[in-house]
Design a protein around this motif. Structure first.
Motif, mmCIF file in Angstrom:
data_model
loop_
_atom_site.group_PDB
_atom_site.id
_atom_site.type_symbol
_atom_site.label_atom_id
_atom_site.label_comp_id
_atom_site.label_asym_id
_atom_site.label_seq_id
_atom_site.Cartn_x
_atom_site.Cartn_y
_atom_site.Cartn_z
ATOM 1 N N GLU A 142 4.087 2.861 -5.509
ATOM 2 C CA GLU A 142 2.805 3.549 -5.630
ATOM 3 C C GLU A 142 2.063 3.492 -4.304
ATOM 4 O OE1 GLU A 142 0.195 3.373 -9.315
ATOM 5 O OE2 GLU A 142 -0.903 2.047 -7.949
ATOM 6 N N ARG B 289 -1.703 4.237 -2.539
ATOM 7 C CA ARG B 289 -3.131 4.507 -2.719
ATOM 8 C C ARG B 289 -3.707 4.787 -1.342
ATOM 9 N NH1 ARG B 289 -5.145 0.235 -7.323
ATOM 10 N NH2 ARG B 289 -3.591 0.902 -8.854
ATOM 11 N N LEU C 38 6.550 12.551 -4.413
ATOM 12 C CA LEU C 38 5.513 11.767 -5.074
ATOM 13 C C LEU C 38 4.741 12.666 -6.032
ATOM 14 C CD1 LEU C 38 4.086 10.021 -1.881
ATOM 15 C CD2 LEU C 38 5.742 9.062 -3.489
ATOM 16 N N LYS C 39 4.147 12.064 -7.059
ATOM 17 C CA LYS C 39 3.266 12.829 -7.949
ATOM 18 C C LYS C 39 1.876 12.202 -7.893
ATOM 19 C CE LYS C 39 3.977 10.361 -12.270
ATOM 20 N NZ LYS C 39 4.227 10.437 -13.688
ATOM 21 N N LEU C 40 0.873 13.062 -7.903
ATOM 22 C CA LEU C 40 -0.503 12.599 -7.891
ATOM 23 C C LEU C 40 -0.844 12.041 -9.264
ATOM 24 C CD1 LEU C 40 -3.178 12.352 -6.346
ATOM 25 C CD2 LEU C 40 -3.741 14.647 -7.165
ATOM 26 N N THR D 181 -7.182 10.424 -8.923
ATOM 27 C CA THR D 181 -8.095 10.580 -7.794
ATOM 28 C C THR D 181 -9.432 9.967 -8.169
ATOM 29 O OG1 THR D 181 -8.946 12.717 -8.508
ATOM 30 C CG2 THR D 181 -7.055 12.741 -7.026
ATOM 31 N N LEU E 136 -6.687 8.539 -3.350
ATOM 32 C CA LEU E 136 -5.617 9.300 -3.986
ATOM 33 C C LEU E 136 -4.487 8.347 -4.337
ATOM 34 C CD1 LEU E 136 -5.545 12.162 -1.357
ATOM 35 C CD2 LEU E 136 -6.702 12.206 -3.563
ATOM 36 N N THR E 137 -4.116 8.304 -5.601
ATOM 37 C CA THR E 137 -3.032 7.436 -6.048
ATOM 38 C C THR E 137 -1.807 8.298 -6.341
ATOM 39 O OG1 THR E 137 -4.603 5.879 -7.003
ATOM 40 C CG2 THR E 137 -2.316 5.712 -7.742
ATOM 41 N N TYR E 138 -0.735 8.029 -5.610
ATOM 42 C CA TYR E 138 0.530 8.746 -5.789
ATOM 43 C C TYR E 138 1.592 7.781 -6.280
ATOM 44 C CZ TYR E 138 -1.251 12.701 -3.098
ATOM 45 O OH TYR E 138 -1.980 13.779 -2.660
ATOM 46 N N GLN E 139 2.437 8.258 -7.175
ATOM 47 C CA GLN E 139 3.547 7.449 -7.679
ATOM 48 C C GLN E 139 4.857 8.115 -7.314
ATOM 49 O OE1 GLN E 139 2.589 7.227 -11.838
ATOM 50 N NE2 GLN E 139 1.280 5.443 -11.547
ATOM 51 N N LYS E 140 5.847 7.263 -7.113
ATOM 52 C CA LYS E 140 7.194 7.720 -6.763
ATOM 53 C C LYS E 140 7.801 8.468 -7.955
ATOM 54 C CE LYS E 140 10.441 4.623 -6.163
ATOM 55 N NZ LYS E 140 11.268 3.527 -5.634
#
Length: 67
Positions: free
Chosen positions: A20, A22, A46-48, A51, A61-65
């Motif tokens: 993840e 941030r 990555l997927k958002l 926010t 902005l938090t993105y996850q693999k």
């Protein structure tokens, strides 16, 4: 969480050890700086996930693999 160590983050990215991200986006344009995703880093999908915007204008902005 890792603050202010591009070299460490880039090493962890290359080893695929980050699930993840941030990212804090500040409403300031500096024009220069170190690249977080520098040369030699493989493309990551990555997927958002989330926010959050603060009164100061800073956005997290938090993105996850994506597997």
């Amino acid at each position: 969480m890792i603050f202010g160590s591009c070299a460490l983050i880039q090493s962890l990215i290359q080893l695929d050890l980050i699930d993840e991200y941030r990212l804090m986006v500040f409403p300031v344009v500096l024009g220069r700086g170190k690249r977080l995703f520098g040369e030699g880093i493989d493309k990551k999908t990555l997927k958002l996930a989330e926010t959050k915007t603060f009164d100061t204008g800073v956005t997290v902005l938090t993105y996850q693999k994506v597997d």
